[in-house]
Design a protein around this motif. Structure first.
Motif, PDB file in Angstrom:
ATOM      1  N   VAL A  33      37.470  56.109  42.547  1.00 16.51           N
ATOM      2  CA  VAL A  33      37.818  56.353  44.019  1.00 16.51           C
ATOM      3  C   VAL A  33      38.513  57.396  44.485  1.00 16.51           C
ATOM      4  N   ALA A  34      39.472  57.043  43.679  1.00 20.82           N
ATOM      5  CA  ALA A  34      40.534  58.386  44.018  1.00 20.82           C
ATOM      6  C   ALA A  34      40.195  59.862  43.691  1.00 20.82           C
ATOM      7  N   SER A  49      44.298  57.860  48.854  1.00 23.47           N
ATOM      8  CA  SER A  49      44.104  57.621  47.494  1.00 23.47           C
ATOM      9  C   SER A  49      45.332  57.094  46.474  1.00 23.47           C
ATOM     10  N   THR A  60      44.687  53.434  45.775  1.00 23.64           N
ATOM     11  CA  THR A  60      43.363  52.908  45.020  1.00 23.64           C
ATOM     12  C   THR A  60      43.697  52.671  43.550  1.00 23.64           C
TER      13      THR A  60
END
Lengths: 583, 266
Positions: free
Chosen positions: A173-174, A143, A146
């Protein structure tokens, strides 16, 4: 009951190097794997904290060394990056350092040894509980790479900020990676907790009654129960949030929201629902992070004051009371959240009640030291350090338990001061003490006492220099999670004190190099020790150092409680729980 | 060396207390590092409670710190034997009951302050009838600003003469004021340190805050619930004015806003 060593050798290892050291089913290897992993994550979490401190002391200036890691900003911390920093600092410290180090590393190492068992009840499950952490390591690690450099809605991940992609760069997304990562941590904890409960109930050596268990084991037992009952709620919450994010459901989103000119959401949900679900787990998690530390400190204090633990049974009952009450106080995180203020009153009362068993524990620790023959070893110093810091953390808790005062100090640095006194001054100091204490059992060598004392002295002073002034910041109304508060007139005066704190924090970071050097160096050059270098009573000290597969080279039979120090009838000032047969 | 450790632990309550006292008196270099002056009629009880708890915890802090240092003072290491004591029920009951008493007292003592600030919205008497004070301003929080809506000349929200100001809200002195607070995107929190007012704003919920400012001046509003990257800059100013000044401001601003909206219509 422990079985003969040769008959069940295959229980602990699959043949070959991989089976022996990597996918081992031996609780000690698994404990060591947890210990090394969590120490490495601890370095990452610490560096994130230093970056936070850097920004608070010298806002928007180029951060040396680490600043170069993110070229885009030219070494300057951007506001998005700052929100990621404190989010990941907390996530890593809680879910990858304190919880797995207490339960994973020390729970694994100590439970079978201290109850006189040859291993955990379910060795394969135990191995899986470590390896299931790796997907979490990878997801959380990924993460960082991202958009937004990682999740940025705080470790509490309050929706709608955490659910709406458009609300923050890190909410894309993280955030999904964060949810999945935490789910794996939860699975690992659940596997561990089932194993610990079964082992403690089923595998105690002959004579080891529940009321002869050391406090460390009692606290691990109660912690395992807390995990087992609280975790499913967090997991459910995480999946609801995941579903809101990925499938477009609306558990936590009310109608008509539109962040950052994004599309309006259909909604139908309630943001407060997440907070209830989250804190229903995360408040017990606070006790998951402190109870094992309390247990280990109890054992270390009794051993080095050469005196029985004062009030063993009340200590056991207090742990049970803290754990029980721990399930009905989650709302004290939400006094100001918009929850019904009448509900706040009932949470206030249950919260006040928790100060009672905590007080009993504190006074009993003091009474244990009183008229003791105190041996000033490094583990003792860290344990007394724990006690001294826990008193501050406990007392500051009374301020926020009082609902009207919480109106003012909620989400200010007063809260930050409180939980750092409990988690750093409390859990981390206790963990450091526990490492110094059990290191000889784990690796068969002593850590340097001289370096240990220097490490303690500097850590103790610097800890207070970093965290104590936070009370004052909080009293001035300084809000948490601000990348740059100084443009407010009310907070402009707070810059110099923040700079003092940051310098102290950087020094505190450097001080840990002494510990790292001592830890690694002692693996190779530490003085070799026999079974019981501290002349302690509990069962693990009857096993060889380090213990082989199957732990004990004899069948331990427990004939007394764990704290028979300085008994007038004995020649020496300790009476081990089980007699070691002559070599 | 042993006594050095004892003294080190004794330093915690001594320096800790000194630092707090220093900050309370605001002496250099800790000037302005304590609670700002309270200007809210409802906020006094909060400060009173804060100080009461500060006294109680201060005494316990110094007491336990001194005992801790004392327990370690006589240690000579190895030369003598520790007392063989397993516990003492009487003592344990004493140190369970006394804190319990203090906590029960605190729990009950604070109830009124909580009710005044969070439950009992102020009432006013209109035409001989008691009613809740209606909100005079609707505060809408959004990433990362505060919008303040006034009901306009007709005194009703959601009508054509409503107008909005941003960044600054004006209220009259010595009058109970109620704000309706809303959020159009994520969670925010309405915090005015000088008023001791704080309330998280939950989108989709109808929420109110109230206060009665007793000193004219400009006070800062800060968001205290993480709302995204710009959280740190989400501030505004609350200006408390004498009643006549407020009336003038309200009239001028209303006229100005209506003129603007009329120019749009034409």
């Amino acid at each position: 009951m422990s079985s003969p060593q040769n008959a069940t050798a295959s229980r602990w290892s699959i043949p070959g190097f991989l089976g022996h050291y990597v996918f081992s089913r031996d609780h000690k290897i698994i404990g060591t794997q947890f210990l090394f992993s969590t120490l490495i994550w601890g370095v990452a979490g610490g560096l994130l904290a230093l970056a936070v401190r850097w920004q608070l002391a010298w806002p928007w200036s180029d951060m040396p060394i680490f600043g170069r890691l993110f070229e885009a900003e030219g070494g300057q911390i951007s506001p998005e990056f700052y929100t990621m920093l404190f989010t990941m600092h907390a996530t890593i410290m809680i879910f990858f350092v304190i919880i797995p180090m207490l339960a994973g590393a020390f729970g694994n190492w100590l439970i079978p040894l201290m109850i006189g068992a040859d291993d955990m009840a379910f060795p394969t499950l135990n191995m899986l509980s470590y390896w299931i952490m790796w997907p979490a390591f990878i997801l959380i690690g990924a993460s960082f790479f991202t958009a937004g450099y990682g999740p940025s809605s705080g470790w509490t991940a309050y929706p709608p900020l955490s659910v709406l992609d458009a609300a923050a760069p890190g909410s894309g997304v993280a955030q999904t990676l964060w949810i999945l990562g935490l789910t794996f941590v939860g699975i690992s904890s659940m596997m561990g907790s089932v194993n610990y409960m079964t082992t403690i109930i089923q595998m105690r050596a002959p004579g080891m009654t529940m009321m002869r268990l050391p406090m460390t084991i009692w606290s691990m037992f109660i912690t395992a129960i807390l995990q087992a009952f609280a975790l499913p709620v967090l997991t459910a919450g995480l999946f609801m949030q995941l579903s809101d994010r990925v499938f477009g459901t609306g558990f936590f989103l009310p109608e008509g929201l539109a962040a950052n000119n994004g599309i309006q959401v259909a909604g139908g949900g309630q943001p407060l629902l997440w907070q209830h679900l989250f804190w229903f787990y995360s408040h017990p998690a606070v006790y998951i992070m402190i109870l094992p530390a309390m247990g280990m400190v109890s054992d270390i204090l009794a051993c080095f004051s050469r005196k029985p633990l004062f009030g063993y049974k009340p200590m056991v009952y207090s742990i049970c009371a803290i754990a029980g009450l721990g399930f009905i106080v989650w709302g004290h995180h939400m006094f100001i959240s918009g929850m019904d203020p009448i509900l706040g009153v009932s949470f206030m009362i249950s919260t006040m009640l928790i100060a009672l068993p905590s007080g009993v524990k504190t006074f009993n620790w003091l009474a244990t030291l009183w008229r003791g023959n105190v041996q000033f070893t490094t583990p003792l110093l860290f344990s007394v350090g724990f006690l001294s810091m826990f008193i501050i953390g406990g007392l500051s808790g009374i301020f926020m338990a009082a609902t009207p005062v919480d109106i003012y100090i909620h989400d200010t640095y007063f809260i930050v001061a409180h939980f750092h006194y409990v988690l750093f001054g409390g859990s981390i100091l206790a963990l450091l003490g526990a490492i110094y204490f059990w290191y000889p059992k784990m690796f068969g060598r002593m850590m340097s006492e001289r370096l240990g004392k220097v490490h303690f002295f500097l850590t103790f002073i610097l800890t207070n220099m970093v965290f104590y002034p936070m009370h004052i910041l909080g009293a001035a109304g300084f809000p948490r999670r601000y990348a740059d508060p100084y443009h407010f007139q009310a907070f402009a005066d707070l810059l110099p004190i923040n700079q003092v704190m940051t310098v102290s924090a950087i020094l505190l970071g450097f001080t840990q190099i002494i510990f790292a050097a001592n830890f690694v160096g002692s693996l190779f050059f530490g003085k070799k020790v026999g079974r019981n270098p501290w002349q302690a009573n509990t069962l693990e000290w009857a096993a060889p150092s380090p213990p082989g597969h199957g732990n004990f080279d004899f069948q331990p039979v427990v004939c007394r409680g764990p704290y028979e120090y300085s008994c007038p009838d004995a020649d020496v000032d300790f009476l081990p729980q089980a007699e070691t047969p002559p070599a | 060396m042993n006594r050095v450790w004892s003294l080190l632990f004794l330093l915690v309550p001594i320096l800790g207390t000194l630092l707090i006292v220093w900050a309370i008196f605001g002496a250099w270099p800790l000037a302005g590092l304590w609670l700002p002056e309270n200007v809210n009629e409802y906020g006094g009880v909060i400060d009173h409670l804060f100080n009461l708890i500060l006294w109680i915890t201060g005494v316990i802090f110094i007491g336990t710190g001194a005992i801790l240092a004392l327990t370690m003072w006589p240690a000579k290491g190895g030369s003598r034997r520790a007392a063989y004591v397993h516990g003492n029920h009487t003592l344990e009951i004493i140190w369970a009951v006394i804190p319990a008493g203090i906590l029960v007292f605190l729990s009950i003592y604070q109830l009124n302050a909580w009710a005044e600030n969070k439950m009992d919205r102020p009432v006013e008497v209109v035409d001989g009838e008691e009613r809740l004070v209606p909100p005079s301003v609707r505060v809408v929080a959004r990433q990362f600003d505060w919008d303040f809506f006034y009901p306009g000349p007709d005194g009703k929200f959601d009508t054509v003469d409503d107008f909005m100001v941003t960044g600054e809200v004006h209220v009259p002195k010595n009058q109970p004021v109620v704000f309706q607070i809303e959020s159009s995107d994520v969670l925010h929190s309405f915090f005015v340190p000088s008023l001791r007012v704080k309330q998280d704003i939950v989108p989709g919920m109808k929420q109110f805050v109230w206060f009665e400012a007793n000193k004219a001046g400009r006070y800062e509003i800060a968001c205290t619930e993480l709302c995204g990257w710009g959280h740190y800059k989400m501030g505004a100013v609350l200006e408390v004015q004498e009643e006549e000044d407020y009336a003038v401001w309200l009239q001028e601003t209303t006229a100005k806003c209506l003129a603007i909206s009329q120019s749009f219509e034409e």
